[in-house]
Design a protein around this motif. Structure first.
Motif, PDB file in Angstrom:
ATOM      1  N   VAL A   6       0.856  -1.191   0.000  1.00 23.38           N
ATOM      2  CA  VAL A   6       0.000   0.000   0.000  1.00 23.38           C
ATOM      3  C   VAL A   6       0.888   1.235   0.000  1.00 23.38           C
ATOM      4  CG1 VAL A   6      -1.764   1.306   1.246  1.00 23.38           C
ATOM      5  CG2 VAL A   6      -1.853  -1.194   1.228  1.00 23.38           C
ATOM      6  N   ALA A   7       0.665   2.115  -0.972  1.00 15.99           N
ATOM      7  CA  ALA A   7       1.408   3.373  -1.048  1.00 15.99           C
ATOM      8  C   ALA A   7       0.708   4.428  -0.204  1.00 15.99           C
ATOM      9  CB  ALA A   7       1.486   3.845  -2.495  1.00 15.99           C
ATOM     10  N   ILE A   8       1.493   5.174   0.587  1.00 22.01           N
ATOM     11  CA  ILE A   8       0.989   6.305   1.379  1.00 22.01           C
ATOM     12  C   ILE A   8       1.560   7.568   0.757  1.00 22.01           C
ATOM     13  CG2 ILE A   8       0.753   7.322   3.657  1.00 22.01           C
ATOM     14  CD1 ILE A   8      -0.375   4.518   3.558  1.00 22.01           C
ATOM     15  N   GLU A   9       0.686   8.477   0.306  1.00 24.93           N
ATOM     16  CA  GLU A   9       1.127   9.638  -0.454  1.00 24.93           C
ATOM     17  C   GLU A   9       0.445  10.915   0.028  1.00 24.93           C
ATOM     18  OE1 GLU A   9       1.419   7.063  -4.662  1.00 24.93           O
ATOM     19  OE2 GLU A   9       0.028   8.758  -4.478  1.00 24.93           O
ATOM     20  N   GLY A  10       0.868  12.022  -0.565  1.00 21.86           N
ATOM     21  CA  GLY A  10       0.175  13.290  -0.369  1.00 21.86           C
ATOM     22  C   GLY A  10       0.723  14.138   0.755  1.00 21.86           C
ATOM     23  N   GLU A  11      -0.171  14.854   1.413  1.00 20.41           N
ATOM     24  CA  GLU A  11       0.191  15.855   2.407  1.00 20.41           C
ATOM     25  C   GLU A  11       0.578  15.207   3.737  1.00 20.41           C
ATOM     26  OE1 GLU A  11       0.537  18.860   1.602  1.00 20.41           O
ATOM     27  OE2 GLU A  11      -0.603  19.080  -0.256  1.00 20.41           O
ATOM     28  N   CYS A  12       1.794  14.683   3.771  1.00 22.96           N
ATOM     29  CA  CYS A  12       2.285  14.043   4.987  1.00 22.96           C
ATOM     30  C   CYS A  12       3.806  14.133   5.019  1.00 22.96           C
ATOM     31  CB  CYS A  12       1.834  12.590   5.067  1.00 22.96           C
ATOM     32  SG  CYS A  12       2.374  11.549   3.704  1.00 22.96           S
ATOM     33  N   ALA A  13       4.362  14.029   6.209  1.00 25.22           N
ATOM     34  CA  ALA A  13       5.811  14.135   6.366  1.00 25.22           C
ATOM     35  C   ALA A  13       6.533  12.851   6.004  1.00 25.22           C
ATOM     36  CB  ALA A  13       6.139  14.531   7.811  1.00 25.22           C
ATOM     37  N   PRO A  39       5.707   9.943   3.653  1.00 26.85           N
ATOM     38  CA  PRO A  39       5.092   9.062   2.657  1.00 26.85           C
ATOM     39  C   PRO A  39       5.926   7.793   2.529  1.00 26.85           C
ATOM     40  CG  PRO A  39       6.324  10.798   1.569  1.00 26.85           C
ATOM     41  CD  PRO A  39       6.352  11.121   3.046  1.00 26.85           C
ATOM     42  N   GLY A  40       5.363   6.793   1.927  1.00 28.05           N
ATOM     43  CA  GLY A  40       6.122   5.562   1.755  1.00 28.05           C
ATOM     44  C   GLY A  40       5.250   4.444   1.238  1.00 28.05           C
ATOM     45  N   ARG A  41       5.807   3.260   1.255  1.00 25.32           N
ATOM     46  CA  ARG A  41       5.085   2.074   0.796  1.00 25.32           C
ATOM     47  C   ARG A  41       5.247   0.990   1.864  1.00 25.32           C
ATOM     48  NH1 ARG A  41       2.835   0.159  -3.805  1.00 25.32           N
ATOM     49  NH2 ARG A  41       3.453   2.024  -4.975  1.00 25.32           N
ATOM     50  N   TYR A  42       4.128   0.389   2.240  1.00 22.53           N
ATOM     51  CA  TYR A  42       4.114  -0.644   3.270  1.00 22.53           C
ATOM     52  C   TYR A  42       3.751  -1.981   2.637  1.00 22.53           C
ATOM     53  CZ  TYR A  42       4.069   3.038   6.866  1.00 22.53           C
ATOM     54  OH  TYR A  42       4.385   4.108   7.672  1.00 22.53           O
ATOM     55  N   ASP A  43       4.593  -2.989   2.834  1.00 25.71           N
ATOM     56  CA  ASP A  43       4.212  -4.309   2.346  1.00 25.71           C
ATOM     57  C   ASP A  43       3.248  -4.954   3.337  1.00 25.71           C
ATOM     58  OD1 ASP A  43       5.718  -5.596   4.435  1.00 25.71           O
ATOM     59  OD2 ASP A  43       7.508  -5.541   3.187  1.00 25.71           O
ATOM     60  N   LEU A  44       2.626  -6.035   2.910  1.00 29.80           N
ATOM     61  CA  LEU A  44       1.571  -6.644   3.706  1.00 29.80           C
ATOM     62  C   LEU A  44       2.081  -7.161   5.048  1.00 29.80           C
ATOM     63  CD1 LEU A  44      -1.350  -7.519   3.986  1.00 29.80           C
ATOM     64  CD2 LEU A  44      -0.805  -9.591   2.691  1.00 29.80           C
ATOM     65  N   GLU A  45       3.251  -7.750   5.061  1.00 31.07           N
ATOM     66  CA  GLU A  45       3.785  -8.263   6.320  1.00 31.07           C
ATOM     67  C   GLU A  45       3.982  -7.138   7.325  1.00 31.07           C
ATOM     68  OE1 GLU A  45       7.412 -11.061   8.046  1.00 31.07           O
ATOM     69  OE2 GLU A  45       7.411 -10.420   5.958  1.00 31.07           O
ATOM     70  N   THR A  46       4.479  -5.997   6.870  1.00 35.46           N
ATOM     71  CA  THR A  46       4.668  -4.845   7.756  1.00 35.46           C
ATOM     72  C   THR A  46       3.327  -4.344   8.277  1.00 35.46           C
ATOM     73  OG1 THR A  46       6.676  -4.200   6.582  1.00 35.46           O
ATOM     74  CG2 THR A  46       5.591  -2.506   7.905  1.00 35.46           C
ATOM     75  N   LEU A  47       2.336  -4.282   7.413  1.00 32.88           N
ATOM     76  CA  LEU A  47       1.009  -3.824   7.827  1.00 32.88           C
ATOM     77  C   LEU A  47       0.397  -4.760   8.856  1.00 32.88           C
ATOM     78  CD1 LEU A  47      -0.355  -2.762   4.342  1.00 32.88           C
ATOM     79  CD2 LEU A  47       0.088  -1.227   6.260  1.00 32.88           C
ATOM     80  N   LEU A  48       0.589  -6.055   8.692  1.00 29.61           N
ATOM     81  CA  LEU A  48       0.038  -7.024   9.632  1.00 29.61           C
ATOM     82  C   LEU A  48       0.636  -6.874  11.024  1.00 29.61           C
ATOM     83  CD1 LEU A  48      -0.036 -10.161   7.336  1.00 29.61           C
ATOM     84  CD2 LEU A  48      -2.027  -9.161   8.444  1.00 29.61           C
ATOM     85  N   LYS A  49       1.887  -6.419  11.102  1.00 32.89           N
ATOM     86  CA  LYS A  49       2.577  -6.296  12.386  1.00 32.89           C
ATOM     87  C   LYS A  49       2.525  -4.895  12.965  1.00 32.89           C
ATOM     88  CE  LYS A  49       6.012  -9.814  11.096  1.00 32.89           C
ATOM     89  NZ  LYS A  49       7.452 -10.063  10.842  1.00 32.89           N
ATOM     90  N   LEU A  50       1.853  -3.983  12.274  1.00 31.67           N
ATOM     91  CA  LEU A  50       1.923  -2.568  12.656  1.00 31.67           C
ATOM     92  C   LEU A  50       1.290  -2.274  14.006  1.00 31.67           C
ATOM     93  CD1 LEU A  50       2.838   0.223  11.493  1.00 31.67           C
ATOM     94  CD2 LEU A  50       0.484   0.490  10.677  1.00 31.67           C
ATOM     95  N   ALA A  51       0.207  -2.974  14.343  1.00 28.40           N
ATOM     96  CA  ALA A  51      -0.508  -2.729  15.597  1.00 28.40           C
ATOM     97  C   ALA A  51      -1.193  -4.021  16.025  1.00 28.40           C
ATOM     98  CB  ALA A  51      -1.534  -1.616  15.413  1.00 28.40           C
ATOM     99  N   PRO A  52      -1.511  -4.160  17.311  1.00 34.34           N
ATOM    100  CA  PRO A  52      -2.216  -5.366  17.767  1.00 34.34           C
ATOM    101  C   PRO A  52      -3.562  -5.523  17.067  1.00 34.34           C
ATOM    102  CG  PRO A  52      -1.338  -4.138  19.636  1.00 34.34           C
ATOM    103  CD  PRO A  52      -1.177  -3.256  18.432  1.00 34.34           C
ATOM    104  N   MET A  53      -3.859  -6.722  16.650  1.00 31.84           N
ATOM    105  CA  MET A  53      -5.134  -7.022  16.008  1.00 31.84           C
ATOM    106  C   MET A  53      -6.241  -7.132  17.050  1.00 31.84           C
ATOM    107  SD  MET A  53      -4.905  -7.471  12.625  1.00 31.84           S
ATOM    108  CE  MET A  53      -3.529  -7.488  11.468  1.00 31.84           C
TER     109      MET A  53
END
Length: 319
Positions: A98-105, A107-121
């Motif tokens: 998932v690409a994160i873009e626009g008005e932010c300090a 921006p970047g791209r997150y792969d699925l494994e990183t997204l799954l570990k980002l916060a407690p489910m």
């Protein structure tokens, strides 16, 4: 002695769901490993704790997993309710990013494994109300969208968040139709997107999302009509001006930007005052098509949690 009288919209004890998924986060990491290793999206289990977000768990009878995964809107795979389950096997949910873009300090791209570990489910049982007049109760697995958005550090110019679905003709046969201008785009005000109930969902019923339900990640916005809960997200963009969502662009008289569940505002072609819960059979036994109708609740029953977001707004004008 204090005696509590239940509100009219609250379920009876017989409707309370006895089954909740109590799962451990270390097995989520194992699930992420399975996905990263390419051993099969459908084989992995998503494990979570029960949600601690106020109002997140609805104690209604769950829609069966069979109904929730076979009666869907996902026009990228066809316009019939059975089309997504029939054709979405062509979707490839791994690898994914998932690409994160626009008005932010940041921006970047997150792969699925990183997204799954980002916060407690968490498991959150949400009502889902579709604009066509049907509803479901689904146990989603994920975490608040805000957990991801905060990582990007949106700037003061970020007034809205725009979301985009994958558009791949090789994977999505419905893109050959002209029903919408692809890719599918949705949007939220940033305070809506940051609300704790806005869920970034990776699973349902304790398992990873089936393709037809928006694999590998989607939104679940329980106070809005179902088409706002965009599926198979590939891009999130912070923007200063209100984005033009796909259905708003296709039929602005019928589908507004906010699309909050509001039983006092009819769709131009039907009433929104009542709904039918998928899986609740009528006395005639014809199932979902003749399910008994129930009163639709303001903000789908989440008014106490989200009503303040729209204080002072004309919700008939801002439909």
């Amino acid at each position: 002695m204090l005696i509590r009288v239940p509100a009219a919209f609250e379920p009876s004890p017989s409707e309370i769901t006895p089954r909740l998924v109590y799962l451990k986060r270390r097995e989520l990491i194992a699930a992420a490993g399975l996905l990263a290793a390419g051993t099969g999206h459908g084989a992995a289990k998503l494990l979570a704790t029960r949600s601690s977000v106020a109002g997140a768990v609805v104690m209604d009878k769950l829609t069966t997993q069979q109904d929730a995964t076979s009666y869907n809107n996902f026009y990228e795979f066809g316009t019939d309710k059975a089309d997504p389950a029939r054709y979405a096997h062509t979707l490839k949910p791994t690898p994914w990013s998932v690409a994160i873009e626009g008005e932010c300090a940041k921006p970047g791209r997150y792969d699925l494994e990183t997204l799954l570990k980002l916060a407690p489910m968490e498991e959150r049982i949400y009502r889902l109300r579709c604009v066509e007049g049907w509803s479901m109760v689904i146990p989603w697995v994920g975490y608040s969208l805000a957990e991801l958005l905060k990582k990007a550090e949106p700037s003061s110019k970020a007034k809205f968040v725009e979301f985009t679905t994958l558009a791949d003709r090789g994977q999505m046969p419905g893109l050959r139709s002209g029903v919408l201008d692809w890719p599918y785009v949705e949007g939220l005000r940033i305070d809506e997107a940051m609300h704790p109930l806005a869920l970034l969902a990776f699973g349902m019923y304790g398992e990873v999302l089936p393709n037809q339900n928006g694999a590998p990640l989607r939104l679940a916005l329980p106070w809005k009509y179902g088409f706002k809960s965009i599926k198979s997200i590939v891009k999130i963009r912070f923007v200063e001006k209100q984005p033009r969502s796909s259905w708003e662009q296709a039929a602005p008289r019928e589908y507004g930007f906010y699309s909050n569940v509001n039983p006092t505002v009819d769709h131009p072609r039907w009433s929104q005052a009542t709904e039918r819960r998928i899986g609740e059979e009528s006395s005639s036994g014809f199932g979902a098509l003749l399910a008994k109708r129930r009163q639709t609740l303001m903000f789908n029953g989440y008014e106490a949690q989200v009503g303040q977001l729209y204080a002072g707004m004309d919700l008939k004008k801002n439909y």
